[in-house]
Write a protein that holds these residues in place. Structure first.
Motif, PDB file in Angstrom:
ATOM      1  N   LYS A   1     -41.183 -11.843  33.423  1.00 42.50           N
ATOM      2  CA  LYS A   1     -41.211 -12.933  32.064  1.00 42.50           C
ATOM      3  C   LYS A   1     -40.383 -12.506  30.671  1.00 42.50           C
ATOM      4  O   LYS A   1     -40.974 -13.544  29.998  1.00 42.50           O
ATOM      5  CB  LYS A   1     -42.738 -13.856  32.587  1.00 42.50           C
ATOM      6  CG  LYS A   1     -42.525 -14.553  33.816  1.00 42.50           C
ATOM      7  CD  LYS A   1     -43.790 -15.877  33.600  1.00 42.50           C
ATOM      8  CE  LYS A   1     -43.281 -16.180  35.135  1.00 42.50           C
ATOM      9  NZ  LYS A   1     -45.008 -16.763  34.864  1.00 42.50           N
TER      10      LYS A   1
ATOM     11  N   VAL B   1     -39.599 -27.320  28.035  1.00 39.60           N
ATOM     12  CA  VAL B   1     -39.800 -26.666  29.116  1.00 39.60           C
ATOM     13  C   VAL B   1     -37.991 -26.200  29.448  1.00 39.60           C
ATOM     14  O   VAL B   1     -37.044 -27.193  28.842  1.00 39.60           O
ATOM     15  CB  VAL B   1     -39.919 -27.038  30.788  1.00 39.60           C
ATOM     16  CG1 VAL B   1     -39.623 -28.812  30.589  1.00 39.60           C
ATOM     17  CG2 VAL B   1     -39.735 -26.749  31.795  1.00 39.60           C
TER      18      VAL B   1
ATOM     19  N   THR C   1     -36.743 -26.020  35.221  1.00 34.04           N
ATOM     20  CA  THR C   1     -37.410 -24.134  35.109  1.00 34.04           C
ATOM     21  C   THR C   1     -38.189 -23.780  34.182  1.00 34.04           C
ATOM     22  O   THR C   1     -38.152 -23.910  33.227  1.00 34.04           O
ATOM     23  CB  THR C   1     -35.665 -23.062  34.639  1.00 34.04           C
ATOM     24  OG1 THR C   1     -34.302 -23.124  35.377  1.00 34.04           O
ATOM     25  CG2 THR C   1     -35.669 -21.187  35.058  1.00 34.04           C
ATOM     26  N   LYS C   2     -39.463 -23.347  35.049  1.00 34.39           N
ATOM     27  CA  LYS C   2     -40.126 -22.937  34.245  1.00 34.39           C
ATOM     28  C   LYS C   2     -40.733 -22.010  33.394  1.00 34.39           C
ATOM     29  O   LYS C   2     -40.841 -21.391  32.201  1.00 34.39           O
ATOM     30  CB  LYS C   2     -41.477 -22.660  35.181  1.00 34.39           C
ATOM     31  CG  LYS C   2     -43.536 -22.697  34.833  1.00 34.39           C
ATOM     32  CD  LYS C   2     -43.728 -22.918  35.726  1.00 34.39           C
ATOM     33  CE  LYS C   2     -45.807 -22.552  35.048  1.00 34.39           C
ATOM     34  NZ  LYS C   2     -45.786 -21.952  33.855  1.00 34.39           N
ATOM     35  N   TYR C   3     -39.706 -21.047  33.983  1.00 31.33           N
ATOM     36  CA  TYR C   3     -39.175 -19.616  32.572  1.00 31.33           C
ATOM     37  C   TYR C   3     -38.637 -19.262  33.473  1.00 31.33           C
ATOM     38  O   TYR C   3     -37.435 -18.833  34.221  1.00 31.33           O
ATOM     39  CB  TYR C   3     -41.016 -18.639  33.579  1.00 31.33           C
ATOM     40  CG  TYR C   3     -41.153 -18.819  34.608  1.00 31.33           C
ATOM     41  CD1 TYR C   3     -39.690 -17.608  36.018  1.00 31.33           C
ATOM     42  CD2 TYR C   3     -42.020 -19.487  35.859  1.00 31.33           C
ATOM     43  CE1 TYR C   3     -40.012 -17.597  37.050  1.00 31.33           C
ATOM     44  CE2 TYR C   3     -41.546 -18.809  36.456  1.00 31.33           C
ATOM     45  CZ  TYR C   3     -40.996 -18.322  37.647  1.00 31.33           C
ATOM     46  OH  TYR C   3     -41.308 -17.826  39.058  1.00 31.33           O
ATOM     47  N   THR C   4     -37.629 -17.887  31.800  1.00 30.67           N
ATOM     48  CA  THR C   4     -36.689 -17.499  32.100  1.00 30.67           C
ATOM     49  C   THR C   4     -37.048 -16.234  31.798  1.00 30.67           C
ATOM     50  O   THR C   4     -37.940 -15.718  32.798  1.00 30.67           O
ATOM     51  CB  THR C   4     -35.819 -17.758  31.185  1.00 30.67           C
ATOM     52  OG1 THR C   4     -35.592 -17.844  29.955  1.00 30.67           O
ATOM     53  CG2 THR C   4     -34.835 -19.223  31.372  1.00 30.67           C
TER      54      THR C   4
ATOM     55  N   SER D   1     -39.690 -15.333  27.521  1.00 31.31           N
ATOM     56  CA  SER D   1     -39.656 -16.397  28.616  1.00 31.31           C
ATOM     57  C   SER D   1     -40.987 -17.816  27.917  1.00 31.31           C
ATOM     58  O   SER D   1     -41.486 -16.859  26.837  1.00 31.31           O
ATOM     59  CB  SER D   1     -40.182 -16.525  29.797  1.00 31.31           C
ATOM     60  OG  SER D   1     -40.134 -17.996  30.171  1.00 31.31           O
ATOM     61  N   ASN D   2     -40.426 -18.749  27.784  1.00 26.41           N
ATOM     62  CA  ASN D   2     -41.166 -19.177  27.049  1.00 26.41           C
ATOM     63  C   ASN D   2     -42.494 -20.274  27.424  1.00 26.41           C
ATOM     64  O   ASN D   2     -43.414 -20.358  27.868  1.00 26.41           O
ATOM     65  CB  ASN D   2     -40.242 -21.150  26.679  1.00 26.41           C
ATOM     66  CG  ASN D   2     -41.062 -21.950  26.294  1.00 26.41           C
ATOM     67  OD1 ASN D   2     -42.091 -22.204  25.659  1.00 26.41           O
ATOM     68  ND2 ASN D   2     -40.862 -23.166  27.330  1.00 26.41           N
ATOM     69  N   ASP D   3     -41.863 -19.773  29.627  1.00 27.51           N
ATOM     70  CA  ASP D   3     -43.553 -20.222  30.318  1.00 27.51           C
ATOM     71  C   ASP D   3     -43.803 -21.528  30.350  1.00 27.51           C
ATOM     72  O   ASP D   3     -44.720 -21.246  29.537  1.00 27.51           O
ATOM     73  CB  ASP D   3     -44.010 -19.029  30.657  1.00 27.51           C
ATOM     74  CG  ASP D   3     -44.582 -18.757  31.828  1.00 27.51           C
ATOM     75  OD1 ASP D   3     -44.333 -19.689  33.206  1.00 27.51           O
ATOM     76  OD2 ASP D   3     -45.228 -17.876  32.404  1.00 27.51           O
TER      77      ASP D   3
ATOM     78  N   ASN E   1     -45.784 -25.058  30.308  1.00 29.74           N
ATOM     79  CA  ASN E   1     -47.807 -25.141  30.758  1.00 29.74           C
ATOM     80  C   ASN E   1     -47.322 -26.461  32.152  1.00 29.74           C
ATOM     81  O   ASN E   1     -46.252 -26.898  32.247  1.00 29.74           O
ATOM     82  CB  ASN E   1     -48.369 -25.157  30.118  1.00 29.74           C
ATOM     83  CG  ASN E   1     -47.667 -26.454  29.154  1.00 29.74           C
ATOM     84  OD1 ASN E   1     -48.214 -27.664  30.347  1.00 29.74           O
ATOM     85  ND2 ASN E   1     -47.789 -26.562  28.062  1.00 29.74           N
ATOM     86  N   SER E   2     -48.136 -25.668  33.503  1.00 33.22           N
ATOM     87  CA  SER E   2     -48.110 -26.995  33.916  1.00 33.22           C
ATOM     88  C   SER E   2     -48.561 -28.588  34.143  1.00 33.22           C
ATOM     89  O   SER E   2     -47.879 -29.099  34.676  1.00 33.22           O
ATOM     90  CB  SER E   2     -49.618 -27.011  35.329  1.00 33.22           C
ATOM     91  OG  SER E   2     -49.578 -27.273  36.358  1.00 33.22           O
TER      92      SER E   2
ATOM     93  N   GLU F   1     -34.997 -20.678  39.455  1.00 40.73           N
ATOM     94  CA  GLU F   1     -35.472 -20.011  38.440  1.00 40.73           C
ATOM     95  C   GLU F   1     -33.662 -18.413  38.734  1.00 40.73           C
ATOM     96  O   GLU F   1     -32.598 -19.023  39.182  1.00 40.73           O
ATOM     97  CB  GLU F   1     -36.029 -18.604  39.131  1.00 40.73           C
ATOM     98  CG  GLU F   1     -35.929 -18.016  40.206  1.00 40.73           C
ATOM     99  CD  GLU F   1     -37.496 -17.033  40.889  1.00 40.73           C
ATOM    100  OE1 GLU F   1     -38.634 -17.547  39.748  1.00 40.73           O
ATOM    101  OE2 GLU F   1     -37.186 -16.300  41.993  1.00 40.73           O
TER     102      GLU F   1
END
Length: 457
Positions: free
Chosen positions: A369, A422, A361-364, A372-374, A376-377, A398
């Protein structure tokens, strides 16, 4: 696992027979843990018992640390950390998996015993996000500790054994619920109505409450004043069970987040020690914002890391921040998955699917957002590579449609210290209910994901 990532074939369909048998065996061990670790205190007790059996020693008793050493930190019996020291200095960074061991429940109030019209109740205050209407008409167990006036500490666990009595919250019979049925689901049962029946004692020449308190005094040496300092929780007394003719699913209480915590435990116990120090974090208080001295917004994890550094002749605040900037973490918390009965709340192509592997899960957060931590790629690419090379079944998930859902984890707290983080955990149905549902395949792949991460460079 023939294809680590797929939205066309379930993880089950991608397993060979050996992998299926391993998944089923893991499910049995996990269910046993769920039924023993009903509260955060019991979870710590289970985790540390397994850790000590595997050779982990208290960090506060350790001398100079060397590669392969196994140490643990017990935070007031309600949170803990396990670590295996790597070949590189701790300052070069840790591999961290952080999960939480608290779950939504009903806590007893400070003065809980209450009589009304001959029925004696426990007053409660719900903990975490719940749908209040889901808690009546269930068998409930009473678990926790009581410190008595005379200085004794009693461990309480009543209701999980089949011979025990249970406790019960009533609801209106349908024949008399016309007014209640006109209310919204949120209004149908109020927080103050979540009072659990504990008796209607009539075999003494006393009022019901007085008779119940006399029974508690005779049986346990507990007086009413002792409840003011007690820590008692009402949790579902239902045992974990397989679901479906194929036994592919598990229903049980507290799977948010003990499914990730058990995976974290097995992973740290089974992982081959690596270059980096491996740390399994089991946090408390996540369901109420991670506050308090056992939650992640307190200082105990920082103190743990600084103690590791000090035992390797480093220990300044700068050393701590450099260590965290060199560290990587999987925030092990659950996600929702597509529910075919309620498809309107998810965006199908980006929702996790039941039985398709661990969810990355890239972001919560919520809506834009927020919270969220979001991740990085670059870090997600690294994690994807680890999972693919280890043959871990994984998927992207998500938490609901953009303007529909939302939620948070402990990810942002470690990211605040510079750690790459992440969210990565098991997707499930009926989350935060008294009886959650998830796939054995997803639970097992969560363990495999954490183990692969611990062992990676």
């Amino acid at each position: 696992m023939k294809e680590p990532y797929s939205r066309k074939e379930s993880a089950w369909a991608r397993m060979d027979e050996k992998e299926r048998q391993e998944t089923l065996a893991y499910g049995e061990r996990y269910k046993a843990f769920l039924d023993r670790a009903r509260t955060e205190r019991l979870a710590v007790k289970e985790i540390l018992a397994k850790a000590e059996a595997a050779g982990f020693k208290p960090l506060y008793e350790a001398g100079q640390l060397k590669p392969g050493d196994k140490v643990y930190w017990n935070q007031k019996g309600k949170a803990c950390i396990l670590a295996v020291i790597g070949r590189e200095p701790v300052h070069e960074g840790l591999k961290i998996v952080g999960s939480h061991i608290d779950s939504p429940r009903l806590d007893l109030k400070g003065n809980p015993v209450h009589e009304q019209d001959g029925v004696v109740y426990f007053r409660t205050h719900y903990y975490g996000g719940i749908k209040k209407y889901q808690w009546p008409c269930l068998p409930l167990a009473l678990v926790g500790i009581i410190h008595t006036k005379d200085g004794r500490t009693l461990e309480v666990n009543i209701g999980m054994d089949e011979k025990d009595p249970v406790f019960y919250i009533t609801d209106l019979l349908i024949h008399m619920a016309q007014d209640q049925m006109k209310k919204t689901l949120a209004e149908g049962v109020t927080g103050e109505q979540l009072q659990a029946v504990i008796g209607t004692h009539t075999d003494r020449d006393q009022k019901a409450k007085d008779a119940l308190m006399a029974l508690l005094k005779d049986s346990y040496g507990v007086e009413e004043e002792d409840f003011t300092t007690a820590e008692l929780e009402l949790v579902p007394a239902l045992k974990s069970r397989d679901v479906g003719f194929d036994r592919s699913l598990i229903a049980g209480y507290g799977q948010d987040d003990r499914v990730c915590s058990y995976a974290n435990l097995e992973a740290i116990l089974e992982a081959v020690p690596g270059e980096k120090t491996q740390a399994a974090l089991f946090a408390d208080k996540e369901e109420i914002g991670s506050y308090g001295n056992t939650g992640m917004q307190s200082s105990y994890f920082a103190k743990f890391v600084m103690k590791l550094l000090a035992l390797q002749d480093r220990g300044s605040l700068l050393d701590f921040y450099e260590t965290m900037e060199n560290s990587e973490m999987l925030s092990g918390d659950v996600n929702s998955c597509l529910d075919p009965m309620f498809p309107e709340v998810t965006e199908k192509d980006n929702a996790a699917l039941l039985g398709y592997g661990v969810a990355l899960t890239k972001y919560t957060g919520a809506r834009g957002k927020a919270g969220s931590n979001d991740a990085n790629s670059e870090f997600i690419q690294k994690i994807r590579t680890i999972f693919n090379e280890a043959g871990v079944a994984w998927q992207i998930g998500e938490l609901g449609k953009v303007d529909q859902g939302g939620g948070g984890t402990i990810a942002f707290m470690l990211a605040d210290w510079g750690c790459e983080v992440v969210d990565c955990g098991t997707a499930m149905l009926s989350m935060h209910s008294p009886y959650d549902l998830l796939s054995k395949a997803d639970a097992y792949e969560t363990y495999r994901a954490y183990k692969a991460f611990f062992e990676s460079k």
